[in-house]
Design a protein around this motif. Structure first.
Motif, PDB file in Angstrom:
ATOM      1  N   ILE A  24     -11.425   2.790   0.995  1.00 43.17           N
ATOM      2  CA  ILE A  24     -10.584   3.405   0.119  1.00 43.17           C
ATOM      3  C   ILE A  24     -11.303   4.986   0.413  1.00 43.17           C
ATOM      4  CG2 ILE A  24     -10.044   4.829  -2.432  1.00 43.17           C
ATOM      5  CD1 ILE A  24     -10.028   1.677  -3.426  1.00 43.17           C
TER       6      ILE A  24
ATOM      7  N   SER B 205     -16.092   7.916  -1.329  1.00 46.64           N
ATOM      8  CA  SER B 205     -16.670   6.441  -1.182  1.00 46.64           C
ATOM      9  C   SER B 205     -17.212   5.605  -2.595  1.00 46.64           C
ATOM     10  CB  SER B 205     -17.446   5.618  -0.513  1.00 46.64           C
ATOM     11  OG  SER B 205     -16.461   6.169   0.753  1.00 46.64           O
TER      12      SER B 205
ATOM     13  N   GLN C  87       0.988  -1.010  -0.304  1.00 50.35           N
ATOM     14  CA  GLN C  87       0.236  -0.067  -0.039  1.00 50.35           C
ATOM     15  C   GLN C  87       0.894   1.402   0.153  1.00 50.35           C
ATOM     16  OE1 GLN C  87      -3.292  -0.017  -0.540  1.00 50.35           O
ATOM     17  NE2 GLN C  87      -2.942  -1.725  -0.684  1.00 50.35           N
TER      18      GLN C  87
ATOM     19  N   VAL D 191     -12.997  -8.417  -5.605  1.00 46.46           N
ATOM     20  CA  VAL D 191     -11.077  -8.230  -5.848  1.00 46.46           C
ATOM     21  C   VAL D 191     -10.940  -8.635  -5.891  1.00 46.46           C
ATOM     22  CG1 VAL D 191     -10.162  -5.727  -5.746  1.00 46.46           C
ATOM     23  CG2 VAL D 191     -12.050  -5.141  -5.982  1.00 46.46           C
TER      24      VAL D 191
ATOM     25  N   TYR E 196      -6.924 -10.278  -4.749  1.00 49.30           N
ATOM     26  CA  TYR E 196      -5.554  -9.811  -4.242  1.00 49.30           C
ATOM     27  C   TYR E 196      -4.608 -10.307  -4.097  1.00 49.30           C
ATOM     28  CZ  TYR E 196      -7.118  -8.345  -0.078  1.00 49.30           C
ATOM     29  OH  TYR E 196      -7.865  -7.713   1.495  1.00 49.30           O
TER      30      TYR E 196
ATOM     31  N   MET F  18     -12.290  -9.684  -1.938  1.00 49.78           N
ATOM     32  CA  MET F  18     -13.521  -9.266  -0.680  1.00 49.78           C
ATOM     33  C   MET F  18     -14.111  -7.633  -1.958  1.00 49.78           C
ATOM     34  SD  MET F  18     -11.328  -4.833  -0.400  1.00 49.78           S
ATOM     35  CE  MET F  18     -10.262  -5.569   0.738  1.00 49.78           C
TER      36      MET F  18
ATOM     37  N   SER G  79     -14.233  -2.070  -0.556  1.00 49.21           N
ATOM     38  CA  SER G  79     -12.980  -1.802  -1.263  1.00 49.21           C
ATOM     39  C   SER G  79     -13.146  -0.368  -1.817  1.00 49.21           C
ATOM     40  CB  SER G  79     -12.697  -2.278  -2.887  1.00 49.21           C
ATOM     41  OG  SER G  79     -13.308  -1.782  -4.053  1.00 49.21           O
TER      42      SER G  79
ATOM     43  N   LEU H 290      -4.591  -7.611  -9.136  1.00 52.02           N
ATOM     44  CA  LEU H 290      -6.154  -7.294  -8.753  1.00 52.02           C
ATOM     45  C   LEU H 290      -6.254  -8.090 -10.320  1.00 52.02           C
ATOM     46  CD1 LEU H 290      -5.765  -5.350  -6.798  1.00 52.02           C
ATOM     47  CD2 LEU H 290      -7.393  -4.180  -7.602  1.00 52.02           C
TER      48      LEU H 290
ATOM     49  N   LEU I 132     -16.346  -5.689  -3.744  1.00 50.07           N
ATOM     50  CA  LEU I 132     -15.814  -4.089  -4.643  1.00 50.07           C
ATOM     51  C   LEU I 132     -16.098  -3.536  -3.904  1.00 50.07           C
ATOM     52  CD1 LEU I 132     -14.501  -2.802  -6.718  1.00 50.07           C
ATOM     53  CD2 LEU I 132     -16.433  -2.872  -8.297  1.00 50.07           C
TER      54      LEU I 132
END
Length: 281
Positions: A204, A242, A24, A184, A186, A195, A200, A137, A197
Motif C-alpha cells: 500500500i 508504509s 482494487q 490478512v 481476503y 498475506m 500489505s 478481510l 500484514l
C-alpha cells in the motif's frame, strides 16, 4: 503437468488477477475521483475562485456523493473524516517546518495549509474501508493494542522528529516484530488467500508513493525541490507511507471490531433469554 493443466492454471490466474484488479479499482473509487478532480482543475481557465477552494468544495461534494451512492457506510464516512482531521494536523506541522508547501492562494487556508489538504489522507481511509469490505478481510494473529500503540508512536514521531530524536527505525523494527504472525485473509471470487500484514503495509505504501508523485505533478502541493519544476518524490517517502498506513489500518480495524461486537450482541442477548437468534413475532 499436461499442456491442458498449464493452460487451465494460467487462465485461472489471469481471471483471479482481473477480479483482484477490479476489486482494487472499486476500492480506489474515492481516490480516483479525487485525483481526477485535481487533474481537471489544472485545465480550468482563470476563475474568481482559487483552485484550492474549488478542490475543497469538490472533496466535500465527492464525500457526500460517495455516501449517497453507497461507496461508504455512515461509519466509514466517520473513519474517513477522522483520517482527514489527522491528515490536516500532520500537514500543519509539516508545512510549518518547511517539509513542503502549498504555493497557490486560497481563502480556506490555515497556517498555509488549505483545508482540502486532508483529503489525500481521507482517500487512504476510504480505500482501506472499502477494501476491507469488498475483499471480506479478516485477521489472524492480530495484536490490536500493541499495533495501535506503535501506530500512534509512529504518527507522533513523524511530527516530533524535527525537534526530538528520530525514532523511525526502531519503531519500524518494533512494528515488524508486533505484526509478525499477523495474516490478512481476503477473498477473490470463491478463493480465499492470505498475506502477511507487514507486506500489505509495504505494498500500500508503494502505491501511495506513486499517488504522491501524481499529486505533486498536478500541483496539489510541492516539496522544496519541486518549486522550480516537478521532480519525482524521494523513494524514502515510500517507507514513510508504509509506516503511516498503520494508523489508518488501526482506525479501520477498530471500527470493524466494533461492528462485529454489535452484530454479536443481539445473538448473545437472545441466547441469554433462551430465544433463538433472528426469531420474531
Amino acid at each position: 503437468m499436461t499442456m491442458h493443466e498449464i493452460m487451465y492454471g494460467t487462465g485461472k490466474l489471469v481471471r483471479q488477477l482481473a477480479r483482484f484488479a477490479w476489486l482494487q479499482a472499486r476500492s480506489c473509487a474515492f481516490a480516483v475521483a479525487l485525483f481526477g478532480g485535481m487533474a481537471a482543475s489544472t485545465l480550468l481557465p482563470p476563475l474568481p475562485v482559487a483552485r484550492y477552494d474549488l478542490l475543497l468544495a469538490y472533496g466535500v461534494l465527492l464525500t457526500a456523493v460517495g455516501y449517497l451512492l453507497g461507496w461508504e457506510t455512515r461509519r466509514e464516512v466517520a473513519v474517513v473524516a477522522v483520517c482527514h482531521v489527522l491528515g490536516l494536523a500532520f500537514e500543519l506541522v509539516k508545512v510549518h517546518v518547511g517539509s513542503w508547501t502549498y504555493p497557490e492562494p486560497g481563502l480556506a487556508k490555515i497556517a498555509g495549509v488549505p483545508l482540502y489538504g486532508g483529503f489525500m489522507y481521507a482517500a487512504v481511509g476510504s480505500y482501506v474501508c472499502r477494501a476491507w469490505r469488498l475483499l471480506n478481510l479478516t485477521l489472524t494473529g492480530y495484536r490490536p493494542r500493541a499495533t495501535a500503540a506503535l501506530a500512534v508512536a509512529l504518527y507522533a514521531n513523524f511530527l516530533t522528529h524535527h525537534w526530538l530524536p528520530d525514532l523511525r527505525r526502531p519503531l519500524a523494527g518494533l512494528l515488524l516484530v508486533v505484526t509478525t504472525g499477523t495474516w490478512v485473509h481476503y477473498t477473490i471470487g470463491r478463493t480465499r488467500y492470505r498475506m502477511p500484514l507487514a507486506l500489505s503495509f509495504v505494498l500500500i505504501g508503494f502505491f501511495l508513493w506513486l499517488a504522491e508523485n501524481a499529486a505533486t505533478y498536478l500541483g496539489a502541493w510541492a516539496y522544496p525541490h519541486q518549486l522550480h519544476g516537478w521532480e519525482p518524490v524521494s523513494v524514502s517517502k515510500w517507507v514513510s507511507w508504509s509506516l503511516l498506513i498503520s494508523v489508518t489500518f488501526v482506525i479501520c480495524g477498530a471500527r470493524r471490531r466494533a461492528e462485529a461486537a454489535q452484530e454479536e450482541e443481539p445473538s448473545a442477548r437472545a441466547l441469554a433469554v433462551g430465544v433463538p437468534s433472528g426469531s420474531g413475532r
